[in-house]
Design an enzyme around this catalytic site. Structure first.
Site, short mmCIF file in Angstrom:
data_model
loop_
_atom_site.label_atom_id
_atom_site.label_comp_id
_atom_site.label_asym_id
_atom_site.label_seq_id
_atom_site.Cartn_x
_atom_site.Cartn_y
_atom_site.Cartn_z
CB SER A 27 48.62 34.88 43.84
OG SER A 27 47.61 35.70 43.31
N GLY A 96 39.28 31.68 40.06
CA GLY A 96 39.96 31.38 38.80
C GLY A 96 41.08 30.39 38.96
CB SER A 170 43.17 34.50 32.16
OG SER A 170 43.61 34.16 33.46
CB SER A 171 48.67 35.40 33.40
OG SER A 171 48.17 35.54 34.72
CD GLN A 172 43.53 32.79 37.19
OE1 GLN A 172 42.52 32.36 36.64
NE2 GLN A 172 43.49 33.38 38.36
CB SER A 199 48.32 39.04 35.10
OG SER A 199 47.15 39.80 35.08
CD GLU A 314 46.18 40.82 41.51
OE1 GLU A 314 46.43 40.66 42.71
OE2 GLU A 314 46.41 39.96 40.64
NE ARG A 386 41.70 41.66 44.07
CZ ARG A 386 42.49 41.39 45.09
NH1 ARG A 386 42.41 42.13 46.18
NH2 ARG A 386 43.34 40.38 45.07
CE LYS A 411 37.86 35.79 43.60
NZ LYS A 411 37.76 34.38 43.20
#
Length: 425
Positions: A27, A96, A170-172, A199, A314, A386, A411
């Site tokens: 991240s 992502g 998604s916070s993305q 998140s 996550e 994950r 990944k």
């Protein structure tokens, strides 16, 4: 292409005791790469993560005109000096951060940029990114899919100003806008509208990294971020270890009744993985600081937990694997958004735990897991790193367990399988 054979994962009938330094945070690495490409001068990254996700990000930024020179443990990122106009294609893989961050960056350029990725990437939620770009006046061609593949037609500038989005899946989507907001003509006045944001530590990480580079971000009002237009200053940084990836080793110690030292745990961090400090005691274990390290140890039993993982979703797959091996039931909530991750992680976890003879069921926003005697099977990963971590944790306590496509861990953790095998065998 022939699928790799399932991997016979290590089993242990004795406590695992180990000392681990995990690679750098994915991240942080990908956020730092984006900000370095937007900077006013070259930036040097020390100990960046060299995984599939970060390689895809580096390739995307290179395609958009940045230069990335790699020398062992340092990457020097030089921002683009000109904006090209020739068409570009970006491979998002299953990352992502690439599929959601880079399109906003592409909107600042003048070239048509096509985004595509792995098969599973084409079902990940992208409608918010596409709608956001259009609301900013950027043309996007997606043939009405609301998903990959799509093409962004930048015009060399974005006006910015007030914008509302629903980032509850998604916070993305929030982080993507924050990262580029200082380069909008009017800056950014961003409001989240919709259900609770997942998140949040990832958004807080994004804001912290912007402020470190001199960007003014106002966060006085919950659910609102004001990014003032201005320069993103170059900054040389050392990337923290990935605390989410540390979780699989922590779980390995707890499910076997052992102990693990995680080296160089940051004193202060915005990483979601810092929540292992609270999760381990919930399972009955202990956490002790020893200099710059944290030592995680099992308690007398691995008891079930009731955890709201909304901000740290996550971590759910590894936590769920631990719960399946606990002595009492567990309830994991706040993670409905995991249905839109690399795979539908809630459905996948239920399917795999139950495949092994367990008793797991989906809730509206999480999982209920009741311990049952488990038997050997092949754990399916759904090309999700994950999920692979969850599988190897279960295998520690179930002899003759195979994990399908453990290589998907590249990944975020290159060479994970040999490292795990060496430590756990």
């Amino acid at each position: 292409m022939t699928a790799p054979l399932p991997w016979l994962a290590p089993y242990r009938d004795t406590p695992f005791t180990g000392d681990v330094l995990v690679p750098g945070s994915k991240s942080l690495t990908n956020r730092t790469l984006i900000l370095a490409a937007l900077g006013d001068a070259p930036s040097v990254l020390t100990r960046p993560l060299g995984s599939r996700d970060t390689q895809l990000m580096a390739a995307a930024l290179t395609a958009l005109g940045a230069t990335i020179d790699r020398d062992a443990m340092t990457w020097t990122v030089t921002p683009p000096t000109t904006s090209g106009t020739a068409p570009v294609t970006v491979d998002c893989g299953l990352a992502g951060t690439v599929m959601r961050f880079v399109p906003l960056l592409a909107a600042l350029g003048s070239a048509p940029v096509t985004f595509d990725g792995d098969e599973h990437a084409r079902v990940r939620p992208m409608a918010t990114t596409i709608a956001t770009l259009r609301s900013l006046g950027v043309q996007v061609d997606d043939d009405g899919r609301g998903s990959l593949p799509f093409t962004v037609h930048g015009t060399g500038q974005v006006a910015g100003g007030p914008i509302e989005i629903d980032s509850s899946s998604s916070s993305q989507f929030i982080s993507a806008l924050l990262l580029v907001g200082a380069h909008f003509d009017k800056g950014l006045d961003l409001r989240h509208v919709g259900a609770s944001l997942p998140s949040m530590p990832h958004i807080e990480m994004t804001v912290a990294e912007l402020r470190r580079r001199g960007v003014q971000v106002d966060t006085d009002e919950p659910g609102r971020w004001i990014v003032h237009p201005g320069t993103v200053s170059a900054l040389d940084v050392e990337i923290e270890p990935d605390l989410s990836n540390a979780g699989v080793f922590i779980a390995g110690a707890l499910v076997t009744g052992g102990s693990v030292r995680i080296r160089s745990w940051p004193q202060q961090t915005d990483q979601a993985g810092d929540a292992w400090r609270e999760i381990v005691p919930a399972f009955g274990g202990t956490v002790v600081e020893d200099g710059t390290d944290l030592v995680f140890s099992a308690g007398t039993e691995l008891r079930g937990v009731e955890l709201d993982l909304h901000d740290v979703g996550e971590l759910t797959p590894v936590v769920a694997a631990m719960a399946a091996l606990a002595t009492t039931p567990s309830r994991l909530t706040g993670v409905a958004h995991l249905r839109g991750h690399e795979t539908d992680r809630l459905a996948a976890l239920v399917a795999e735990i139950n495949r092994f003879g367990g008793d797991a069921e989906e809730l509206d926003d999480g999982l209920l897991i009741r311990p049952r005697p488990l038997h050997a099977e092949t754990f399916h990963t759904y090309d999700d790193h994950r999920m692979a971590h969850a599988g190897v944790v279960l295998a520690l306590r179930i002899p003759d367990t195979y994990v399908e496509n453990v290589a998907t861990t590249v990944k975020t953790y290159p060479n994970f399988a040999p490292v795990w095998e060496r430590l756990m065998s």
